[in-house]
Design an enzyme around this catalytic site. Structure first.
Site, PDB file in Angstrom:
ATOM      1  NE  ARG A 119       4.174   3.751  10.613  1.00  0.00           N
ATOM      2  CZ  ARG A 119       5.092   4.689   9.833  1.00  0.00           C
ATOM      3  NH1 ARG A 119       5.641   4.907  10.300  1.00  0.00           N
ATOM      4  NH2 ARG A 119       4.865   4.585   8.788  1.00  0.00           N
ATOM      5  CB  SER A 129      10.528   5.395 -15.061  1.00  0.00           C
ATOM      6  OG  SER A 129       9.328   6.631 -14.488  1.00  0.00           O
ATOM      7  CB  SER A 130      11.494   9.090 -10.612  1.00  0.00           C
ATOM      8  OG  SER A 130      10.503   8.549 -10.316  1.00  0.00           O
ATOM      9  CG  HIS A 136      12.833  15.091   5.154  1.00  0.00           C
ATOM     10  ND1 HIS A 136      11.471  14.503   5.526  1.00  0.00           N
ATOM     11  CD2 HIS A 136      11.748  15.563   4.746  1.00  0.00           C
ATOM     12  CE1 HIS A 136      10.850  15.170   6.529  1.00  0.00           C
ATOM     13  NE2 HIS A 136      11.459  16.599   5.043  1.00  0.00           N
ATOM     14  CB  SER A 159       0.092  28.524  -6.547  1.00  0.00           C
ATOM     15  OG  SER A 159       1.320  28.279  -5.475  1.00  0.00           O
ATOM     16  CE  LYS A 217       4.534  26.965  -2.245  1.00  0.00           C
ATOM     17  NZ  LYS A 217       5.311  27.093  -3.424  1.00  0.00           N
ATOM     18  CD1 TRP A 234       6.911   3.602   4.217  1.00  0.00           C
ATOM     19  CD2 TRP A 234       7.807   4.161   1.589  1.00  0.00           C
ATOM     20  NE1 TRP A 234       7.196   4.819   4.160  1.00  0.00           N
ATOM     21  CE2 TRP A 234       7.730   5.778   3.004  1.00  0.00           C
ATOM     22  CE3 TRP A 234       8.810   4.223   1.176  1.00  0.00           C
ATOM     23  CZ2 TRP A 234       8.874   6.632   2.329  1.00  0.00           C
ATOM     24  CZ3 TRP A 234       9.124   5.744   0.443  1.00  0.00           C
ATOM     25  CH2 TRP A 234       9.469   6.963   1.826  1.00  0.00           C
ATOM     26  CG  ASP A 278       6.689  17.031 -27.056  1.00  0.00           C
ATOM     27  OD1 ASP A 278       6.754  16.452 -25.896  1.00  0.00           O
ATOM     28  OD2 ASP A 278       6.186  15.649 -27.884  1.00  0.00           O
ATOM     29  CG  HIS A 300      13.091  14.360  10.416  1.00  0.00           C
ATOM     30  ND1 HIS A 300      12.581  16.012   9.673  1.00  0.00           N
ATOM     31  CD2 HIS A 300      11.870  14.135   9.617  1.00  0.00           C
ATOM     32  CE1 HIS A 300      12.097  15.492   9.385  1.00  0.00           C
ATOM     33  NE2 HIS A 300      11.825  14.393   8.772  1.00  0.00           N
ATOM     34  CG  HIS A 301      12.159  10.444   8.534  1.00  0.00           C
ATOM     35  ND1 HIS A 301      10.468   9.858   8.342  1.00  0.00           N
ATOM     36  CD2 HIS A 301      13.014  11.133   7.906  1.00  0.00           C
ATOM     37  CE1 HIS A 301      10.396  11.062   7.615  1.00  0.00           C
ATOM     38  NE2 HIS A 301      11.429  11.732   7.150  1.00  0.00           N
ATOM     39  CG  HIS A 356      -1.826   1.389   1.147  1.00  0.00           C
ATOM     40  ND1 HIS A 356      -2.501   1.885   0.574  1.00  0.00           N
ATOM     41  CD2 HIS A 356      -1.858   2.512   2.386  1.00  0.00           C
ATOM     42  CE1 HIS A 356      -3.311   3.049   1.217  1.00  0.00           C
ATOM     43  NE2 HIS A 356      -2.063   3.312   2.536  1.00  0.00           N
ATOM     44  CE1 TYR A 381       8.826  19.426   2.583  1.00  0.00           C
ATOM     45  CE2 TYR A 381      10.820  18.599   2.872  1.00  0.00           C
ATOM     46  CZ  TYR A 381       9.729  18.711   3.630  1.00  0.00           C
ATOM     47  OH  TYR A 381       9.900  19.036   5.150  1.00  0.00           O
ATOM     48  CB  THR A 396       5.874  24.771   5.081  1.00  0.00           C
ATOM     49  OG1 THR A 396       7.144  24.393   4.416  1.00  0.00           O
ATOM     50  CG2 THR A 396       4.435  24.069   4.666  1.00  0.00           C
ATOM     51  CD  GLU A 435       9.751   9.359  -3.398  1.00  0.00           C
ATOM     52  OE1 GLU A 435      10.914   9.690  -4.099  1.00  0.00           O
ATOM     53  OE2 GLU A 435       8.253   9.644  -3.706  1.00  0.00           O
TER      54      GLU A 435
END
Lengths: 179, 260, 548
Positions: free
Chosen positions: C456, C175-176, C259, C274, C337, C145, C109, C308-309, C80, C263, C334, C261
């Site tokens: 969790r 791919s990314s 991390h 926006s 924004k 994950w 293009d 921080h994880h 998931h 963002y 943040t 990721e």
């Protein structure tokens, strides 16, 4: 013209991605350097460990010893004195006992860990069984001495140090990787 | 458009339920926010409300402005949209004010952090915690006692040094009422300390460690001095008191975990 | 260069119509078609990932449920998470990026159209491999994950499912990376003549920063995955403790990627929001330069906070302090924004269209999610909140309430542009309220569960958590209905021929906005523009600059 510029940019960016891929692997030695600098996971007699200072202060700390056995090895690991009062700058000694509880020969090695990080950084291990390959015959019991010292310039707020040994399985004829 | 007002309803309902679930059930897990059992948990609770009090104004202000905007600036035939799209002073202001607030959050929490990570030298008992798939083993090297897959028994109100490691995968030792959790890493040791009020506490493993991670429970009974001594003697005689017997040794078993 | 709107001759031009259409999609290098394929792919995967969320919530509807075996529960929760991030969020954002970035900068293009197609098609085997891993003997990867070692090592998880998980992520990562390179080159080199960087729409900026994040972060994941793979298959010892390896190295490498990721999936959403807010408030973006700086600042500081994880792993006190401080710093850009969005709608004339509802809902939920982040950045609190449902609630506010809500806003906003038809406003209102309330309910309650002591990744829980878990499951139900309604509406709208063609700017937003997506036809012709766009089509008149 614009196409050429794009192609060079493409090559440059792909090189950057390739570098970042390599960077991940670069982290293996980097991480060890970093750990060494912070005193984590030190191997014994590491050049990063500072030499013993003068015995000036008579300050004592408590050193706690932890022993455990991983990989379901049929071993019993015990430490003679779980808590020691240790005077900074002197040589501290302790004995671990390891016993093979099975009827097979057991191959293993001990992994060593010390906290807090300031203590690990200022530690010298004069004798240690960490990262040694050890073979124990069926039923054999062996003593494993540890001789350690902490530099007197240990941070004043460190009053307790914990040292741990965990035994991990090794294959009989595995060569110790050069680290 | 009652969107924001409506959006508060589940929030308030949740808060009510939170309180309801917690206080209706005397057997519910005790937690650092409502029944802190150690000096650390007490400090963490204070830090939580302190942080919340600094964060809440921003939360309320931002959501309130959003609600206001939604009601006030609806398209109406007679209204023309404003055309401003910058205001440097305002932008500097809303960058600096949160920055100052964050410093206010950070400073006390950094002091608290030292209290948590620094194990004092005057602890009176050493307990070594080992994670296994899927149970905890506790060693009391000073007494030669080993508890495997059994409730941890601690002397209440005494400083106890805990060391954590694992013999297989990574686990995490977590009793919510104690105000911290600590990963038990294989091959690596970490230390924390507790000073627990008398009572019965529940917790469980907090790092995914395999199939039965969800039932890798923790139970802790913190016994008053005399009762703890009795327990040590019983244990050395080879007896293994059950959790019910242990809880019966608490000063007031029924409310012990609430009163502390 | 002559702009042509005629379809070029191809090998399948003489084939029967349905075959030719299929062949056209399979071989296309048109960024718009590739973008749409990304979106369809993401939608299909969202059905899978959403169904998995449903299985998790069914399992947790009552304690001691036997709906899923513990092993299977862990497999489902692992897939998931992986699917939602790598096969739903990223392809969807890449889809909108592909479709919109060239149009927004006035290009024909992407810079490398064939590379672009290759990036998309890599995702197909990647996704198949990931889903197939569920059916191999031993089951799929089941270490979450994040796949921490030693749990994900051969010793503790021997199933080939883990190796398939790794290969799949390798393909998705490649791919990314290729996609990101394409975005960067396109943004730098393909802008319409005269368009300065500081004139690019915020969505383009957001994707540009995101692409640089991908380029730096994903290769590190690939490196770490390679180490895990060789440890598992070739007997190397990167993470094996007894050989001097270190499991914590995996955590450092994973979060060095992981991390940024976060963002990677939120920055393009910022861009979307926006656009939508400004469009329906009939105002220009407030503080455009500040917004650009904030996006860049989030991207840069995002690299300094990975640990921080790992606050509970036993890092040194000094590291805890540093990583905590950097994490808090992220709150500042943040916040910029959020305030700028509020100032953007302030004083506007707001039309509550479906995309606008989603955009306002995004701001509401993102504020909540962001505030939770401050609690987690605060180490003493994190030591109690880490690895609990508080964290699950927090990141779902940001993923579901942030990224997914932004994607829904984008879907409703640009659907007329892509297909020449509107989705139903009436159904859209339902979709919005169901989804908004579902997200609000599920993930708010998760925060409470975490505070009350539920960790969790557990397949059961203590009985006192039953009521709250049922509320979470109820919230899932609302989200599910919203999803099904949206799916129905999309299919229904696509199957119906539009009564008349839509004008280039069907929402009527461009007299204020001046973005090129609303200049070209709906849907845009091949190569996007009949004429190369000129600065007056995107540049705001100088007089407007003076106001206030």
């Amino acid at each position: 013209m614009r196409g050429d510029r794009s192609k060079w940019l493409l090559v440059g960016l792909l090189l950057l991605a390739g570098f970042m891929f390599g960077f991940a692997f670069l982290n293996v030695p980097l991480f060890q350097l970093f750990c060494r600098a912070l005193g984590i996971n030190l191997s014994p007699n590491n050049p990063a460990v500072r030499p013993l200072g003068e015995v000036t202060a008579a300050r004592s700390v408590r050193v706690a010893f932890v022993a455990s056995v991983a990989d379901r090895l049929p071993l019993r690991l015990q430490v003679e004195e779980v808590l020691q009062t240790y005077r900074l700058g002197t040589q501290g000694r302790n004995l671990y006992w390891v016993e093979n509880l099975s009827s097979d020969t057991v191959y293993f090695r001990a992994i060593h860990s010390v906290v807090p990080e300031d203590a690990a950084r200022k530690m010298t291990l004069l004798q240690c069984f960490c990262f040694d390959d050890i073979t124990l015959l069926p039923g054999e019991r062996r003593q494993l001495p540890v001789v350690y010292a902490f530099s007197p310039d240990l941070r004043a707020d460190v009053g307790r140090i914990t040292m741990s040994y965990t035994l991990y399985r090794r294959e009989p004829h595995e060569r110790t990787p050069a680290r | 458009m009652l969107r924001q007002v409506r959006s508060l309803v589940p929030f308030l309902a949740g808060l009510g339920l939170l309180a309801g679930c917690r206080f209706a059930d005397p057997e519910a897990t005790t937690t650092w926010l409502f029944d802190p059992a150690t000096p650390i948990a007490e400090a963490v609770r204070q830090n939580f409300w302190y942080t919340a009090s600094l964060v809440a104004p921003f939360l309320i202000l931002a959501e309130a402005l959003l609600i206001y905007v939604i009601f006030r600036f609806r398209a109406r035939p007679e209204r023309k949209p404003a055309s401003f799209h910058e205001n440097v002073k305002l932008e500097i202001f809303w960058t600096l004010v949160p920055a100052v607030t964050l410093v206010m959050i950070a400073v006390p929490s950094f002091q608290l952090l030292r209290q948590i990570t620094h194990v004092p030298a005057d602890t009176e008992l050493e307990v070594q915690v080992f994670g296994h798939q899927f149970f905890w083993r506790y060693e009391y090297p000073e007494y030669g006692i080993t508890l495997s897959d059994e409730p941890l028994v601690l002397p209440a109100n005494k400083k106890v040094a805990l060391s954590f490691s694992s013999v297989d995968v990574i686990h995490s030792w977590w009793v919510p009422a104690f105000g911290f959790k600590q990963d038990a890493n294989p091959g690596r040791v970490a230390t924390r300390w507790v000073q627990v009020k008398p009572g019965y506490y529940k917790g469980q493993c907090a790092e995914l460690c395999g199939a039965l991670h969800g039932v890798m429970w923790i139970e802790v009974v913190a016994l008053p001095e005399e009762a703890f001594r009795q327990w040590v003697l019983a244990r050395k005689r080879g007896e293994a008191p059950s959790i019910e017997e242990l809880r019966a040794m608490l000063p007031n078993p029924a409310i012990a975990h609430q009163e502390g | 260069m002559a702009q042509t709107i005629q379809q070029p001759m191809t090998f399948y031009s003489r084939w029967p119509k349905p075959l030719a259409v299929i062949a056209d999609w399979l071989t296309t290098t048109d960024h718009k078609k590739i973008g749409i394929m990304y979106l369809v792919y993401s939608l299909l995967m969202a059905i899978v990932g959403g169904a998995m969320a449903g299985m998790i919530r069914t399992q947790l509807a009552v304690p001691d449920n036997t709906f899923l075996r513990p092993e299977l529960y862990n497999e489902i929760l692992t897939l998931h998470g992986t699917i939602m991030i790598f096969f739903v969020a990223m392809p969807a954002l890449a889809g909108f990026g592909n479709y919109l970035v060239p149009i927004l900068i006035g290009a024909r293009d992407m810079a490398f159209p064939r590379l672009n197609a290759f990036s998309f098609w890599l995702l197909v085997p990647s996704g198949i491999l990931m889903l197939a891993s569920l059916f191999v003997e031993g089951g799929a990867a089941a270490a979450g994950w994040t796949s921490y070692t030693p749990l994900a090592s051969k010793q503790y998880m021997a199933t080939p499912g883990v190796d398939m998980w790794i290969f799949s992520l390798h393909l998705a990562g490649l791919s990314s990376i290729l996609g990101a390179v394409n975005f960067i080159v396109t943004t730098l080199n393909m802008r319409a003549p005269g368009m300065r960087m500081m004139e690019m729409p915020l969505f383009v900026w957001a994707w540009f920063v995101t692409a640089t994040l991908i380029l730096v972060a994903i290769p590190v994941l690939s490196g770490a995955l390679t180490m895990l793979l060789t440890d598992r298959l070739l007997g190397t010892n990167f993470f094996k403790i007894s050989e001097g390896g270190d499991p914590l190295l995996w955590q450092h490498l994973f979060w060095f990627f992981g991390h940024p990721e976060v963002y990677i999936v939120i920055l393009p959403s910022f861009g979307i929001i926006s656009h939508v807010l400004a469009a329906f408030a009939h105002k220009r973006i407030f503080g455009y330069p500040g917004m650009v700086i904030a996006i860049a600042a989030i991207g840069i500081v995002g690299y300094l906070v990975w640990a921080h994880h790992m606050f509970t792993t036993g890092l040194s006190t000094l590291s805890l302090l540093l990583f905590s401080a950097f994490s808090m710093v992220i709150a500042i850009p943040t916040g910029v924004k959020v305030w700028s969005w509020l100032a953007t709608v302030w004083g506007g004339t707001i039309r509550f269209t479906t995309p606008m509802k989603f955009a306002l809902g995004f701001v509401a939920l993102f504020i909540l999610g962001g505030m939770g982040g401050i609690f987690l950045a605060n180490v003493p609190l994190d030591l109690s909140l880490h690895d609990t449902y508080f964290v699950v609630g927090h990141f779902h506010y940001v993923f579901a309430g942030g990224t997914v809500v932004a994607l829904l806003a984008a879907t409703y906003f640009w659907f007329p542009k892509m297909t020449g038809r509107f989705l139903s406003e009436k159904l859209g209102t339902w979709v919005f309220w169901l989804f908004f309330l579902g997200v609000l309910l599920s993930f708010m309650v998760m925060h409470f569960l975490g505070i009350l002591g539920m960790p969790r990744r557990v397949y059961t829980y203590r009985p006192e958590f039953t009521t709250l878990n049922q509320l979470v499951t109820a919230g899932y139900g609302l989200q599910l209905i919203a999803g099904l309604l949206l799916l129905f509406d999309i299919l229904r709208t696509l199957l119906r021929k539009p009564a008349r063609p839509l004008p280039p700017d069907p929402w009527g937003v461009n007299e204020v906005q001046k973005t090129l997506d609303w200049v070209t036809a709906s849907p845009p012709p091949p190569y996007n523009f009949e004429r190369t766009p000129t600065p007056d089509q995107w540049r705001h008149a100088p007089s407007a600059e003076v106001a206030r």
